[in-house]
Design an enzyme around this catalytic site. Structure first.
Site, PDB file in Angstrom:
ATOM      1  N   GLU A 191     -46.903  90.239  -9.023  1.00  0.00           N
ATOM      2  CA  GLU A 191     -47.952  90.415 -10.037  1.00  0.00           C
ATOM      3  C   GLU A 191     -48.756  91.704  -9.819  1.00  0.00           C
ATOM      4  O   GLU A 191     -49.850  91.852 -10.362  1.00  0.00           O
ATOM      5  CB  GLU A 191     -48.912  89.216 -10.088  1.00  0.00           C
ATOM      6  N   ARG A 237     -48.584 102.243 -12.469  1.00  0.00           N
ATOM      7  CA  ARG A 237     -47.828 102.221 -13.730  1.00  0.00           C
ATOM      8  C   ARG A 237     -48.584 103.014 -14.787  1.00  0.00           C
ATOM      9  O   ARG A 237     -49.767 102.757 -15.059  1.00  0.00           O
ATOM     10  CB  ARG A 237     -47.635 100.770 -14.168  1.00  0.00           C
ATOM     11  N   GLY A 254     -39.611  95.182 -30.982  1.00  0.00           N
ATOM     12  CA  GLY A 254     -40.033  94.518 -32.202  1.00  0.00           C
ATOM     13  C   GLY A 254     -39.493  95.135 -33.475  1.00  0.00           C
ATOM     14  O   GLY A 254     -39.857  94.694 -34.580  1.00  0.00           O
ATOM     15  N   ASP A 330     -40.506  94.485 -16.181  1.00  0.00           N
ATOM     16  CA  ASP A 330     -39.665  93.408 -15.690  1.00  0.00           C
ATOM     17  C   ASP A 330     -38.223  93.713 -16.079  1.00  0.00           C
ATOM     18  O   ASP A 330     -37.933  94.036 -17.240  1.00  0.00           O
ATOM     19  CB  ASP A 330     -40.074  92.062 -16.313  1.00  0.00           C
ATOM     20  N   TRP A 382     -51.652  93.026 -12.442  1.00  0.00           N
ATOM     21  CA  TRP A 382     -51.261  93.547 -13.751  1.00  0.00           C
ATOM     22  C   TRP A 382     -51.370  92.473 -14.828  1.00  0.00           C
ATOM     23  O   TRP A 382     -50.865  92.630 -15.925  1.00  0.00           O
ATOM     24  CB  TRP A 382     -49.875  94.181 -13.711  1.00  0.00           C
ATOM     25  N   ASP A 442     -45.665  81.937  -9.998  1.00  0.00           N
ATOM     26  CA  ASP A 442     -45.118  81.645 -11.325  1.00  0.00           C
ATOM     27  C   ASP A 442     -45.800  80.460 -11.988  1.00  0.00           C
ATOM     28  O   ASP A 442     -45.984  80.442 -13.211  1.00  0.00           O
ATOM     29  CB  ASP A 442     -43.618  81.365 -11.217  1.00  0.00           C
TER      30      ASP A 442
END
Length: 515
Positions: A191, A237, A254, A330, A382, A442
């Site tokens: 994370e 990032r 999208g 990811d 994040w 998780d």
């Protein structure tokens, strides 16, 4: 507009974080092992093919590839590899049935999926049947990727007992060495979670660099930054670049032409519809048409590489020296969530050098001196708000309390068991294994985000129950019962066979005792 091919200063780095929680033997559908097999087929198989093609063409230092120990364990697990083969065969069978449909669109989708499943079966049969480690080792040896490690079972480290946190980190690095012959210089902290002081733990464990989110560095991600007085570098990032892809409002996946992730054909289970439009309900989605896609992928490649190029120019001018741009995602975004993602990714990596952009890894950034002045980092992640609320907010307070209670129970039991008898203790090992699964990050994430929350709560309590049950039998002196319970639970939760509770006990003793 054509993009200039003149070389630009600095470096672009792509970081991928590959992770799934331990799913083996804990349900199949709608949440459970199916999640693993879908990701394996849709992301890991095609992306490893991409990396191997790049390596064969002489590309090096293309990606910093994070692989969590818990995912690696599943990619090597005999039950998972056998079940994955069965899943691929079932995919082809479902596609065959769809191909015989009187519905022309369903039949077209079935024929496409039949061919895709056949290719996946051939790849799996010839390359993956002995697990993921041989392929990962090969990628690392080729130099096309830098492997990033991580702690065992993906805990939210800032909320973890310090001795368990240190144990999880050092054991995770040892797991990488055992599986791949690699001693990762860097990690992707689960994370991207950080608490002040963790840099010292990283330094002590031999970690040379780790990832944080952009806001942790106050948005200035143009250089890696040494953290405090430690000899370890935080890389951030770049959200401007990363969100070109990973924005729920405007990200590439999208686009109307791309295959829709959420809408299934209920008769076959195949995803045979395209996005069609934002806000279009499932029943109104149009059939997926691959002929619409290729030009769209190319437009998105050009948009992304152009944005990276300009970002490097602007950031280098701003700081007065070559800059670094890090895009991090990811791994499962590419293929599993975004069907066209692997094709897009390969085209991006091949296109960037053509327009003068140097591509490298995080280790490469360190070697190239893309590192600035030391910085003190705040508590961060994040997740939503870039703080810890997803993992310790009101919605998951019950899991925070559960983790604290079970950790105390487990560490106390392990200490007493190992003080009582020397030598390897399989009961203590299984207590630690179940504890690590209990505190996985998780479960609170899935609850906070309301994604299979019931499954997540059930999993946390299942592992908590296992921890308590084995510990209670051991503490009552019921050694035979404790051994049977440990063996029974290990049939489901058999990951990390090298885990040795004595090393956790040694850490606890060095810190003044555990329990």
């Amino acid at each position: 507009m054509a993009i200039s091919t003149t070389a630009v200063p600095g470096q672009f780095t792509l970081v991928l974080h590959s992770h799934l929680p331990w799913l083996a033997n804990h349900g199949r559908w709608p949440v459970g092992e199916e999640w693993l097999y879908q990701s394996w087929a849709s992301s890991y198989l095609p992306l490893f093919d991409v990396f191997e093609r790049l390596a064969a063409d002489g590309y090096t230092d293309q990606v910093s590839l994070g692989l969590t120990p818990v995912l690696a364990a599943q990619l090597d697990d005999p039950h998972c590899t056998a079940s994955m083969y069965e899943w691929l065969a079932d995919w082809q069978l479902r596609a065959t049935e769809a191909a015989m449909s009187r519905d022309a669109d369903r039949a077209d989708a079935g024929r496409r999926e039949y061919l895709d499943a056949g290719r996946a079966l051939e790849t799996f049969e010839t390359r993956w049947r002995h697990g993921g480690s041989p392929l990962i080792r090969g990628l690392a040896t080729s130099g096309v990727v830098e492997i990033l490690g991580g702690p065992l079972a993906h805990p939210f480290a800032p909320l973890l007992d310090p001795s368990l946190r240190q144990f999880s980190l050092t054991e995770g690095r040892a797991d990488a060495r055992a599986r791949w012959g690699v001693d990762p210089a860097g990690i992707w902290a689960p994370e991207c979670a950080f608490a002040p002081g963790m840099e010292t733990e990283y330094d002590r464990a031999g970690v040379r660099h780790f990832m944080v989110d952009g806001p942790t560095l106050h948005g200035d991600t143009a250089l890696g930054r040494p953290v405090g007085d430690a000899d370890v570098i935080a890389y951030g990032r770049d959200l401007q670049v990363s969100y070109r892809v990973w924005s729920p409002k405007s990200g590439y996946p999208g686009h109307a032409a791309y295959r829709d992730f959420h809408t299934y054909d209920h008769g076959s289970g195949l995803k045979r519809f395209r996005v069609t439009g934002r806000g279009v309900p499932g029943e109104a989605k149009k059939p997926y048409d691959p002929s619409r896609v290729d030009a769209v992928i190319d437009r998105h490649v050009e948009d992304f590489v152009g944005h990276v190029r300009q970002r490097l120019i602007d950031e280098s001018a701003r700081i007065g020296r070559p800059a670094l741009v890090v895009a991090a995602f990811d791994t499962e975004l590419f293929g599993h969530w975004w069907h066209e993602g692997p094709v897009w990714l390969e085209r991006v990596l091949r296109r960037l050098p053509e327009i003068g952009v140097d591509v490298g890894t995080l280790s490469g950034a360190t070697r190239s001196g893309l590192v600035g002045d030391p910085v003190d980092l705040p508590a961060s992640s994040w997740g939503s708000g870039k703080d810890w609320r997803v993992w310790n907010g009101p919605a998951v307070r019950h899991l925070v309390d559960l983790n604290a209670e079970v950790t105390e129970t487990a560490l106390d039991a392990v200490a007493k068991l190992l003080d009582r008898r020397r030598g390897r203790n399989r009961v203590a090992d299984q207590i630690v294994r179940e504890l690590l699964l209990t505190v996985s990050s998780d479960w609170p994430f899935m609850v906070s985000k309301d994604t299979a929350a019931q499954y997540a709560v059930s999993r946390a309590h299942t592992h908590a129950h296992a921890t308590r049950e084995i510990s209670d039998a051991a503490m009552r002196g019921r050694d035979d019962a404790a051994a049977i319970l440990a063996e029974t639970w290990s049939r489901a939760d058999s990951l990390f066979p090298a885990l040795d509770a004595r090393r956790l006990h040694a850490i606890g003793n060095a810190e003044g005792g555990i329990g």
